[in-house]
Design a protein around this motif. Sequence first.
Motif, PDB file in Angstrom:
ATOM      1  N   GLU A 125      24.737  32.791  85.385  1.00  0.00           N
ATOM      2  CA  GLU A 125      23.789  31.718  85.728  1.00  0.00           C
ATOM      3  C   GLU A 125      23.413  30.903  84.484  1.00  0.00           C
ATOM      4  OE1 GLU A 125      23.456  34.919  86.298  1.00  0.00           O
ATOM      5  OE2 GLU A 125      21.558  35.697  85.496  1.00  0.00           O
ATOM      6  N   PHE A 126      23.381  31.549  83.331  1.00  0.00           N
ATOM      7  CA  PHE A 126      23.117  30.828  82.085  1.00  0.00           C
ATOM      8  C   PHE A 126      24.322  29.948  81.708  1.00  0.00           C
ATOM      9  CE2 PHE A 126      23.739  30.377  77.545  1.00  0.00           C
ATOM     10  CZ  PHE A 126      22.534  29.850  77.128  1.00  0.00           C
ATOM     11  N   LEU A 127      25.511  30.536  81.801  1.00  0.00           N
ATOM     12  CA  LEU A 127      26.719  29.797  81.420  1.00  0.00           C
ATOM     13  C   LEU A 127      26.906  28.547  82.295  1.00  0.00           C
ATOM     14  CD1 LEU A 127      29.228  32.719  80.734  1.00  0.00           C
ATOM     15  CD2 LEU A 127      27.871  31.423  79.077  1.00  0.00           C
ATOM     16  N   HIS A 128      26.658  28.688  83.605  1.00  0.00           N
ATOM     17  CA  HIS A 128      26.801  27.527  84.491  1.00  0.00           C
ATOM     18  C   HIS A 128      25.879  26.391  84.066  1.00  0.00           C
ATOM     19  CE1 HIS A 128      29.551  29.469  87.067  1.00  0.00           C
ATOM     20  NE2 HIS A 128      28.711  30.219  87.741  1.00  0.00           N
ATOM     21  N   GLN A 136      29.916  21.387  90.202  1.00  0.00           N
ATOM     22  CA  GLN A 136      29.290  20.251  90.880  1.00  0.00           C
ATOM     23  C   GLN A 136      27.787  20.216  90.639  1.00  0.00           C
ATOM     24  OE1 GLN A 136      31.530  18.044  92.387  1.00  0.00           O
ATOM     25  NE2 GLN A 136      32.927  19.478  91.390  1.00  0.00           N
ATOM     26  N   ASN A 137      27.244  21.309  90.125  1.00  0.00           N
ATOM     27  CA  ASN A 137      25.811  21.371  89.807  1.00  0.00           C
ATOM     28  C   ASN A 137      25.581  22.534  88.841  1.00  0.00           C
ATOM     29  OD1 ASN A 137      25.585  23.836  91.322  1.00  0.00           O
ATOM     30  ND2 ASN A 137      25.680  22.584  93.166  1.00  0.00           N
ATOM     31  N   PRO A 138      24.370  22.605  88.271  1.00  0.00           N
ATOM     32  CA  PRO A 138      24.111  23.672  87.273  1.00  0.00           C
ATOM     33  C   PRO A 138      24.029  25.065  87.886  1.00  0.00           C
ATOM     34  CG  PRO A 138      22.315  22.035  87.302  1.00  0.00           C
ATOM     35  CD  PRO A 138      23.223  21.701  88.429  1.00  0.00           C
ATOM     36  N   LEU A 139      24.050  25.148  89.215  1.00  0.00           N
ATOM     37  CA  LEU A 139      23.980  26.465  89.858  1.00  0.00           C
ATOM     38  C   LEU A 139      25.344  27.129  89.920  1.00  0.00           C
ATOM     39  CD1 LEU A 139      21.624  25.505  92.806  1.00  0.00           C
ATOM     40  CD2 LEU A 139      21.032  26.713  90.688  1.00  0.00           C
TER      41      LEU A 139
END
Length: 442
Positions: free
Chosen positions: A146-149, A349-352
Amino acid sequence: MNFEELFSEHISYLQNEYNKILEKNNIEHLIIHSGQLKYAFLDDLQYPFKVNPHFKYFVPVTNNPNCFLHIRKAEKPVLYYYNPTDFWHEQAGDPEGFWVNEFDIKIITNVDQAKEKLSNLPHSTYIGEHADELASWNFTKSNPEEFLHEVHFMRAAKTEYERANLREANKVAAKAHLAARDAFYAGGTEFEINHAYLKSAGILEHQEPYGNIVALNEKGAILHYTNLRTQKFSKENTHSFLIDAGYDLNGYAADITRTYSFKNDEFSELVRAMDGVLLKSIEDFKIDVAYTESHLKSHTYIAELLKQFKFVDLDPEAIVEKKISKIFFPHGLGHFLGLQVHDVGGYLQNPLGTQVTPPEDHPFLRCTRVIQKGHVFTVEPGLYFIDPLLKDLKNSENAKYINWEKVDSFRKFGGIRMEDNIFMTETGKENFTRNAFKQLKK
Ligand SMILES: [Mn+2]
């Protein structure tokens, strides 16, 4: 603004964004490792050091292993900077340059000094390649997705400091490209041309952002050809030259490709036409439009050339529809560019972390992202005569549409790729590569 001011702005921006990411992910201590040296099996020979890109996002030091960056919310980042006493090897030396004021720098002469400060911290997250070796440091998490994304998503949009690096890297690379071109026309071998490039850029081979592709004649058809032949060709047998070579500045990569014809022949017309395809493809990029759309459009342009130069006897739409253009242009139109040559986040497509994979028929496309201002990417259409792919074509029902005599006569040229590095501005684009070449011609 000078580099020091740009860098200070860059770090302020990163701190602000990372504050939010740390908050969201309940990270109290973020520890980013520059890396460790790697050794050949049963040997004391080291592989060239490749720094962790998460480290060089903050610290523009690419040649120093065993450094640790400690980031906490709303605090000046602490840099444990490795500077051992070692009379065997040259070390990175004292920290100096435009970047040092942004960190609270603590010199360490061995890794244990960092371990003392960074192990057993609550809510700690380690970002780096050596989580297993550092197990005794007891990080709460290592490289959480989740941090890497979050970071990989944000990295697509470059700060002004990052753009300045990419712009300057393009200038050095463009100059070296011209030196290589001159060496080609002077009759140089691949080996000699590569030397001309490195000499102009002032770098050693391991300092390239990726292995230079320097291909004469039919070798231009090998997409990642990195063998450097010392074989000399007579003028009669010199046909073409494809060079894909970049430059690394403060950890940021230029990635440029050009193709030249030795003689004034139909291949040189095709090279000019491909330059036109590159420019048209660049035009297609618009804010809020997916990279994929430009990629798909570029196949129509390639198909138009296949018809115009009489390689294929079909209308462009049919050439694309029957998947013939893919035989001649089998790779993606380009990719994000930055701290990594094929920079991260192309499918996000998004930070998630939602990913969009490329269309089924175009598996090698490295970017499906909706383009936004601040993005930096390459555009690199190609047209090649690749033996194994042409063999498949010959055995397919599409074979009847191909002018084989013409195609066969072009195999000796290998292929063409033209590649520029593009930055999306609010209102248009900046072509780092064209601008760099233009400045050199003045
Ligand atoms: Mn590229």
